[in-house]
Design an enzyme around this catalytic site. Structure first.
Site, PDB file in Angstrom:
ATOM      1  N   LYS A   1      59.283  42.517 -54.435  1.00 32.20           N
ATOM      2  CA  LYS A   1      59.632  41.679 -53.279  1.00 32.20           C
ATOM      3  C   LYS A   1      60.094  40.344 -53.861  1.00 32.20           C
ATOM      4  O   LYS A   1      59.520  39.292 -53.574  1.00 32.20           O
ATOM      5  CB  LYS A   1      58.377  41.541 -52.396  1.00 32.20           C
ATOM      6  CG  LYS A   1      58.546  40.762 -51.112  1.00 32.20           C
ATOM      7  CD  LYS A   1      59.163  41.560 -49.988  1.00 32.20           C
ATOM      8  CE  LYS A   1      59.451  40.645 -48.802  1.00 32.20           C
ATOM      9  NZ  LYS A   1      60.197  41.289 -47.728  1.00 32.20           N
TER      10      LYS A   1
ATOM     11  N   ASP B   1      59.662  46.500 -48.699  1.00 32.10           N
ATOM     12  CA  ASP B   1      59.775  46.844 -47.276  1.00 32.10           C
ATOM     13  C   ASP B   1      60.869  47.893 -47.075  1.00 32.10           C
ATOM     14  O   ASP B   1      60.692  48.875 -46.354  1.00 32.10           O
ATOM     15  CB  ASP B   1      59.981  45.600 -46.397  1.00 32.10           C
ATOM     16  CG  ASP B   1      60.956  44.588 -46.967  1.00 32.10           C
ATOM     17  OD1 ASP B   1      61.454  44.786 -48.097  1.00 32.10           O
ATOM     18  OD2 ASP B   1      61.241  43.583 -46.275  1.00 32.10           O
TER      19      ASP B   1
ATOM     20  N   TYR C   1      44.802  42.421 -57.549  1.00 38.40           N
ATOM     21  CA  TYR C   1      43.542  43.139 -57.683  1.00 38.40           C
ATOM     22  C   TYR C   1      42.567  42.472 -58.641  1.00 38.40           C
ATOM     23  O   TYR C   1      41.409  42.877 -58.729  1.00 38.40           O
ATOM     24  CB  TYR C   1      43.810  44.568 -58.189  1.00 38.40           C
ATOM     25  CG  TYR C   1      44.174  45.535 -57.095  1.00 38.40           C
ATOM     26  CD1 TYR C   1      45.332  45.375 -56.348  1.00 38.40           C
ATOM     27  CD2 TYR C   1      43.350  46.608 -56.791  1.00 38.40           C
ATOM     28  CE1 TYR C   1      45.667  46.261 -55.335  1.00 38.40           C
ATOM     29  CE2 TYR C   1      43.674  47.501 -55.782  1.00 38.40           C
ATOM     30  CZ  TYR C   1      44.835  47.319 -55.059  1.00 38.40           C
ATOM     31  OH  TYR C   1      45.149  48.198 -54.057  1.00 38.40           O
TER      32      TYR C   1
ATOM     33  N   ASP D   1      50.023  56.038 -50.755  1.00 37.01           N
ATOM     34  CA  ASP D   1      49.476  56.700 -49.554  1.00 37.01           C
ATOM     35  C   ASP D   1      50.640  57.224 -48.711  1.00 37.01           C
ATOM     36  O   ASP D   1      50.594  58.332 -48.172  1.00 37.01           O
ATOM     37  CB  ASP D   1      48.624  55.725 -48.719  1.00 37.01           C
ATOM     38  CG  ASP D   1      47.116  55.847 -49.025  1.00 37.01           C
ATOM     39  OD1 ASP D   1      46.765  56.344 -50.121  1.00 37.01           O
ATOM     40  OD2 ASP D   1      46.293  55.431 -48.180  1.00 37.01           O
TER      41      ASP D   1
ATOM     42  N   ASP E   1      49.727  50.860 -54.483  1.00 38.28           N
ATOM     43  CA  ASP E   1      48.645  51.424 -53.668  1.00 38.28           C
ATOM     44  C   ASP E   1      49.192  51.868 -52.315  1.00 38.28           C
ATOM     45  O   ASP E   1      48.979  52.998 -51.871  1.00 38.28           O
ATOM     46  CB  ASP E   1      47.547  50.366 -53.474  1.00 38.28           C
ATOM     47  CG  ASP E   1      46.456  50.863 -52.556  1.00 38.28           C
ATOM     48  OD1 ASP E   1      46.002  52.010 -52.724  1.00 38.28           O
ATOM     49  OD2 ASP E   1      46.055  50.100 -51.642  1.00 38.28           O
TER      50      ASP E   1
HETATM   51  C1  LIG Z   1      39.612  51.815 -53.150  1.00 41.34           C
HETATM   52  C2  LIG Z   1      40.717  50.971 -53.698  1.00 41.34           C
HETATM   53  C3  LIG Z   1      40.174  49.958 -54.668  1.00 41.34           C
HETATM   54  C4  LIG Z   1      41.815  51.817 -54.360  1.00 41.34           C
HETATM   55  C5  LIG Z   1      43.005  50.919 -54.710  1.00 41.34           C
HETATM   56  O1  LIG Z   1      43.408  50.078 -53.905  1.00 41.34           O
HETATM   57  O2  LIG Z   1      43.535  51.108 -55.807  1.00 41.34           O
HETATM   58  C6  LIG Z   1      42.348  52.978 -53.554  1.00 41.34           C
HETATM   59  O3  LIG Z   1      42.967  52.581 -52.376  1.00 41.34           O
HETATM   60  C7  LIG Z   1      43.298  53.793 -54.400  1.00 41.34           C
HETATM   61  O4  LIG Z   1      44.438  53.979 -53.986  1.00 41.34           O
HETATM   62  O5  LIG Z   1      42.869  54.293 -55.451  1.00 41.34           O
HETATM   63 MG   LIG Z   2      44.840  53.468 -52.092  1.00 40.93          MG
END
Ligand SMILES: CC(C)[C@H](C(=O)O)[C@@H](O)C(=O)O
Ligand SMILES: [Mg+2]
Ligand SMILES: NC(=O)c1ccc[n+]([C@@H]2O[C@H](COP(=O)([O-])OP(=O)(O)OC[C@H]3O[C@@H](n4cnc5c(N)ncnc54)[C@H](O)[C@@H]3O)[C@@H](O)[C@H]2O)c1
Length: 352
Positions: free
Chosen positions: A191, A224, A140, A252, A248
């Protein structure tokens, strides 16, 4: 900051950001009324602001934001197909700039399946883990570039930076959190079978920090495989520590398996308290549902609970969590599709 007054920056952002932040603010006010003076200052920033002004985040605004006790952030970013806004501009120059400048090295992302909340997994079991995602390093950092752009010989790089200092402080945080939890277990997700340089730094760091926490067990999983176990046996996780990009993606997924991304909260935390920490839902600006009152504000509201805990108001934080739990536990029986504001109002009414 004192326990009877807090001064917060609020950055609602784009898309559903302002919609969910409005509800989070209502809950924040209810949870603190009668005892804590709350001062809120709104900052209009994000893709829409850039379209209107050509500015992402100027130095004066950044300096002003730094003066607050903490930041409540909604979400920023344009629809992926919106060609008016350079890809990554707002994410890098606003969101990541805040995380990096304010040294938010712990990106804390709890994942909990509340009773009664439907999970897409057929056998979810008890899910209650936290992801301690490194927040200031990895791929990042913007260390990369592109050569011969647009030609068939183009080369593009994004170098992942992992420093001993950066890895050590987040790993120590993960162990400290695990020591406070019932199961006391840290899983390093990486990884290292491919990313040998960074992977070995993370592994060695975990081994050396683990020696300071004999009561905490630890194991290792390739990222993975972690996606397999997060969907087949998520109950095995307690505290996951991982790098910025893996964290990240995994969070999700963690949001999805615990009932949806609309429930997933996060804190970007400066554990040294030298700068304000920032609390935000894990989700983005959701352009597909923006402006329709379809967004679930619960993630933003749970982010308020993390904020209250951080600023030294644990009782108010618990009150928000209990209200959310009561509301979402009853959702399985709800057949109506409540609006963003209706969910917010319901949670406000449950804060006791
Ligand atoms: C929008 C992006 C920069 C951010 C990240 O990757 O951290 C988002 O996906 C998150 O999870 O906060
Ligand atoms: Mg994210
Ligand atoms: N922290 C942030 O500000 C942040 C985080 C992620 C993405 N983004 C940005 O947001 C924009 C859209 O990204 P994306 O579509 O990949 O991810 P997203 O999280 O915005 O949306 C993914 C899916 O989840 C749904 N969703 C998200 N939040 C929801 C909620 N509260 N209630 C109900 N459904 C919800 C959306 O409708 C969409 O279908 C992009 O510009 C991206 O860069 C910003």
């Amino acid at each position: 900051m004192s326990s009877n007054s807090i001064d917060l920056a609020v950055i609602p952002g784009d898309g559903i950001g302002p919609e969910v932040v409005a509800e989070a603010v209502k809950v924040l006010r209810r949870a603190t009324e009668g005892g804590v003076e709350v001062k809120l200052t709104d900052y209009d920033l994000g893709a829409s602001h850039w379209l209107e002004t050509g500015e992402v985040l100027n130095d004066d605004t950044l300096a002003a934001i730094r003066q607050h006790d903490a930041i409540l952030f909604g979400a920023v970013g344009a629809a992926p197909g919106d060609t008016r806004i350079p890809s990554g501009l707002i994410e890098r120059e606003l969101l990541l700039k805040l995380r990096f400048t304010l040294d938010h090295f712990v990106n804390l992302r709890p994942a909990k399946l509340y009773p009664g909340v439907p999970s897409p997994l057929s056998h979810p079991g008890d899910i209650d883990f936290v992801v301690v995602r490194e927040g200031t390093e990895g791929p990042y950092v913007g260390n990369g570039g592109a050569l011969r752009v647009g030609t068939e010989h183009e080369i593009a790089t994004e170098v992942s930076i992992n420093t001993a200092h950066g890895v050590e402080r987040v790993v120590r945080d993960a162990f400290a959190r695990a020591a406070e939890r019932e199961r006391k277990k840290v899983t390093l997700v990486h990884k290292h079978n491919v990313l040998v340089n960074a992977g070995h730094l993370w592994r060695r760091t975990v081994e050396s920090v683990a020696a300071e926490f004999p009561e905490v067990s630890h194991d290792y999983m390739h990222v993975d495989a972690a996606t397999i176990f997060m969907t087949t046996d998520p109950g095995r996780f307690d505290v996951i520590v991982t790098d910025n990009l893996f964290g990240d993606i995994l969070t999700d997924l963690a949001g999805a398996v615990t009932g949806g991304i609309g429930l997933a909260a996060s804190g970007n935390i400066n554990m040294d308290r030298t700068e304000p920490s920032m609390f935000e839902p894990v989700h983005g600006s959701a352009p597909d549902i923006a402006g329709q009152q379809k967004a679930d504000p619960t993630a933003a509201i749970l982010s308020v609970a993390l904020l209250l805990e951080h600023v030294g108001l644990p009782e108010a934080a618990r009150a928000v969590e209990r209200a959310v739990e009561e509301d979402i536990t009853s959702r399985a029986e709800l057949t109506d599709e409540r609006s963003t504001a209706e969910i917010g109002d319901a949670i406000v009414s449950l804060v006791a």
